[in-house]
Design a protein around this motif. Structure first.
Motif, PDB file in Angstrom:
ATOM      1  N   ASP A 131       0.887  -1.163   0.000  1.00 51.97           N
ATOM      2  CA  ASP A 131       0.000   0.000   0.000  1.00 51.97           C
ATOM      3  C   ASP A 131       0.926   1.214   0.000  1.00 51.97           C
ATOM      4  OD1 ASP A 131      -1.525   2.201   0.747  1.00 51.97           O
ATOM      5  OD2 ASP A 131      -2.737   1.088   2.181  1.00 51.97           O
ATOM      6  N   VAL A 132       1.020   1.929  -1.129  1.00 52.90           N
ATOM      7  CA  VAL A 132       1.974   3.029  -1.210  1.00 52.90           C
ATOM      8  C   VAL A 132       1.612   4.168  -0.265  1.00 52.90           C
ATOM      9  CG1 VAL A 132       2.770   2.529  -3.535  1.00 52.90           C
ATOM     10  CG2 VAL A 132       0.799   4.023  -3.213  1.00 52.90           C
ATOM     11  N   GLY A 133       0.326   4.324   0.026  1.00 53.79           N
ATOM     12  CA  GLY A 133      -0.058   5.341   0.998  1.00 53.79           C
ATOM     13  C   GLY A 133       0.527   5.044   2.364  1.00 53.79           C
ATOM     14  N   ARG A 134       0.403   3.809   2.789  1.00 58.85           N
ATOM     15  CA  ARG A 134       0.977   3.383   4.064  1.00 58.85           C
ATOM     16  C   ARG A 134       2.499   3.503   4.038  1.00 58.85           C
ATOM     17  NH1 ARG A 134      -1.104   0.178   8.113  1.00 58.85           N
ATOM     18  NH2 ARG A 134      -2.954  -0.121   6.823  1.00 58.85           N
ATOM     19  N   GLN A 135       3.110   3.174   2.909  1.00 56.00           N
ATOM     20  CA  GLN A 135       4.557   3.257   2.807  1.00 56.00           C
ATOM     21  C   GLN A 135       5.044   4.696   2.947  1.00 56.00           C
ATOM     22  OE1 GLN A 135       6.306   0.706  -0.071  1.00 56.00           O
ATOM     23  NE2 GLN A 135       8.232   1.811  -0.176  1.00 56.00           N
ATOM     24  N   PHE A 136       4.333   5.645   2.346  1.00 52.49           N
ATOM     25  CA  PHE A 136       4.706   7.050   2.496  1.00 52.49           C
ATOM     26  C   PHE A 136       4.508   7.522   3.935  1.00 52.49           C
ATOM     27  CE2 PHE A 136       5.686   7.504  -1.777  1.00 52.49           C
ATOM     28  CZ  PHE A 136       5.947   8.820  -2.130  1.00 52.49           C
ATOM     29  N   ARG A 137       3.444   7.069   4.566  1.00 54.59           N
ATOM     30  CA  ARG A 137       3.149   7.519   5.931  1.00 54.59           C
ATOM     31  C   ARG A 137       4.057   6.872   6.965  1.00 54.59           C
ATOM     32  NH1 ARG A 137      -2.053   6.647   3.791  1.00 54.59           N
ATOM     33  NH2 ARG A 137      -2.222   4.629   4.871  1.00 54.59           N
ATOM     34  N   GLU A 138       4.399   5.599   6.769  1.00 56.82           N
ATOM     35  CA  GLU A 138       5.059   4.828   7.815  1.00 56.82           C
ATOM     36  C   GLU A 138       6.424   4.286   7.418  1.00 56.82           C
ATOM     37  OE1 GLU A 138       2.355   1.749   8.866  1.00 56.82           O
ATOM     38  OE2 GLU A 138       0.720   3.129   9.384  1.00 56.82           O
ATOM     39  N   GLY A 139       6.789   4.382   6.149  1.00 63.62           N
ATOM     40  CA  GLY A 139       8.032   3.790   5.678  1.00 63.62           C
ATOM     41  C   GLY A 139       7.824   2.359   5.230  1.00 63.62           C
ATOM     42  N   ALA A 140       8.783   1.846   4.453  1.00 62.77           N
ATOM     43  CA  ALA A 140       8.655   0.492   3.913  1.00 62.77           C
ATOM     44  C   ALA A 140       8.546  -0.555   4.997  1.00 62.77           C
ATOM     45  CB  ALA A 140       9.837   0.183   2.998  1.00 62.77           C
ATOM     46  N   ASP A 141       9.247  -0.330   6.121  1.00 63.33           N
ATOM     47  CA  ASP A 141       9.231  -1.313   7.204  1.00 63.33           C
ATOM     48  C   ASP A 141       8.298  -0.924   8.338  1.00 63.33           C
ATOM     49  OD1 ASP A 141      10.587   0.789   8.338  1.00 63.33           O
ATOM     50  OD2 ASP A 141      12.360  -0.369   8.899  1.00 63.33           O
ATOM     51  N   GLY A 142       7.593   0.185   8.208  1.00 65.12           N
ATOM     52  CA  GLY A 142       6.642   0.606   9.230  1.00 65.12           C
ATOM     53  C   GLY A 142       7.239   1.386  10.377  1.00 65.12           C
ATOM     54  N   SER A 143       8.530   1.739  10.305  1.00 64.32           N
ATOM     55  CA  SER A 143       9.198   2.381  11.439  1.00 64.32           C
ATOM     56  C   SER A 143       9.523   3.861  11.204  1.00 64.32           C
ATOM     57  CB  SER A 143      10.494   1.634  11.765  1.00 64.32           C
ATOM     58  OG  SER A 143      11.438   1.762  10.716  1.00 64.32           O
ATOM     59  N   GLN A 144       9.031   4.423  10.123  1.00 59.82           N
ATOM     60  CA  GLN A 144       9.360   5.803   9.792  1.00 59.82           C
ATOM     61  C   GLN A 144       8.737   6.775  10.787  1.00 59.82           C
ATOM     62  OE1 GLN A 144       9.212   7.405   5.586  1.00 59.82           O
ATOM     63  NE2 GLN A 144       7.323   8.312   6.388  1.00 59.82           N
ATOM     64  N   PRO A 145       9.490   7.745  11.326  1.00 48.85           N
ATOM     65  CA  PRO A 145       8.933   8.742  12.243  1.00 48.85           C
ATOM     66  C   PRO A 145       7.860   9.578  11.547  1.00 48.85           C
ATOM     67  CG  PRO A 145      11.334   8.746  12.327  1.00 48.85           C
ATOM     68  CD  PRO A 145      10.952   7.897  11.163  1.00 48.85           C
TER      69      PRO A 145
END
Length: 310
Positions: free
Chosen positions: A142-156
């Motif tokens: 889900d590219v929306g989730r990737q932008f919001r959270e990062g590829a691994d889900g750990s993005q600040p």
């Protein structure tokens, strides 16, 4: 297998595609045939991994269509380099419409394969388009989730907020006549890619920016106006609407993005299958022969079974 250059309309924009037909002397070489739309990853073009899978599936008896998204590759649309999730979904539905009109295709037996970003877009398209009889995703995100959270889900959270600030400023600048603002998709070097994105970032750079998979029409930058469109999108939201049509989710066990595939799978309803490719990363499934071969075999069995009858 025979490949033909084709064009078709997507909400007023002409899309460029490659139509793959099984060899006429093959066992499945008589019309009408089952067909599969193949969507490319974000930044990709039809000549890369989408074309690889489309060609391999055509060898197995399916009519397949790989194409460039609107605003990218050889397809039309301005501004160039726009990544618009809503239009990406519309592109996939337009590809279904095109296949449904082809004399070689049984319009009641059309499936869809989404790779990387098109895995998410494919979920959204299939959820709302009952002409799609079966959906498979490979390294789907889900590219929306990737932008919001990062590829691994750990993005600040501050990262996407900063990008949204820049996108807002770019929209105002464009309104003033200062041109379309662009941002690079990839760092300048492999070392930078590894430092910023770890193994996942490096492998993306290696595929798209080196001889391994580079193509001159593959996107190297997106418009800043893509950012707010992407960040506020949710491709997995309606995955539950796909049932009772079947869903196959293919993920590499070493993929940084694997949590997104398992999330989509968990929220989907039966019939569904989650297939793990041992030892494969996200990008490994784009082109590595030792992984692509078995995945194509899995996809062939899935589509042959689910598209056997209208």
């Amino acid at each position: 297998m025979n490949r033909t250059d084709v064009t078709f309309d997507s909400a007023g924009i002409s899309l460029a595609g490659h139509l793959y037909l099984p060899s006429s002397d093959g066992a499945a070489g008589t019309a009408p045939l089952p067909a599969v739309v193949v969507g490319h990853p974000g930044t990709g073009v039809k000549e890369q991994t989408a074309g690889t899978y489309a060609a391999r599936l055509a060898e197995q008896g399916f009519v397949t269509l790989a194409f460039d998204a609107a605003f990218q590759g050889e397809s039309g649309g301005l501004p160039r380099g726009l990544e618009d999730p809503a239009h990406r979904v519309e592109d996939l539905k337009a590809a279904v419409s095109y296949l449904a009109t082809r004399p070689e295709v049984d319009a009641g037996r059309i499936g869809m394969l989404g790779i990387c970003a098109s895995g998410g877009y494919g979920i959204a398209a299939t959820a709302g388009d009952h002409r799609v009889r079966a959906l498979a995703t490979v390294s789907g995100v889900d590219v929306g989730r990737q932008f919001r959270e990062g590829a691994d889900g750990s993005q600040p959270p501050a990262v996407v907020q900063g990008m949204l600030d820049a996108a807002a400023a770019a929209r105002t600048a464009e309104a003033r006549g200062e041109g379309t603002g662009m941002f690079p998709v990839f760092p300048e070097t492999a070392e930078e890619a590894r430092a910023l994105g770890g193994r996942h970032g490096f492998e993306g750079f290696e595929y798209y920016r080196t001889e391994r998979g580079a193509h001159p029409r593959s996107a190297t930058e997106f418009t800043w106006s893509s950012v707010d469109r992407i960040a506020t999108s949710d491709q997995f939201r309606f995955v539950g609407l796909i049932a009772p049509r079947p869903l196959l989710v293919v993920q590499g066990t070493e993929a940084v993005t694997r949590h997104m595939g398992t999330l989509a799978f968990a929220e989907a309803h039966e019939p569904k299958e989650l297939h793990w490719v041992e030892g494969a990363s996200h990008v490994d499934l784009y082109d590595r022969p030792e992984f692509v071969g078995p995945v194509v075999e899995k996809l062939t069995g899935f589509f042959a079974r689910e598209l056997a009858t209208a």
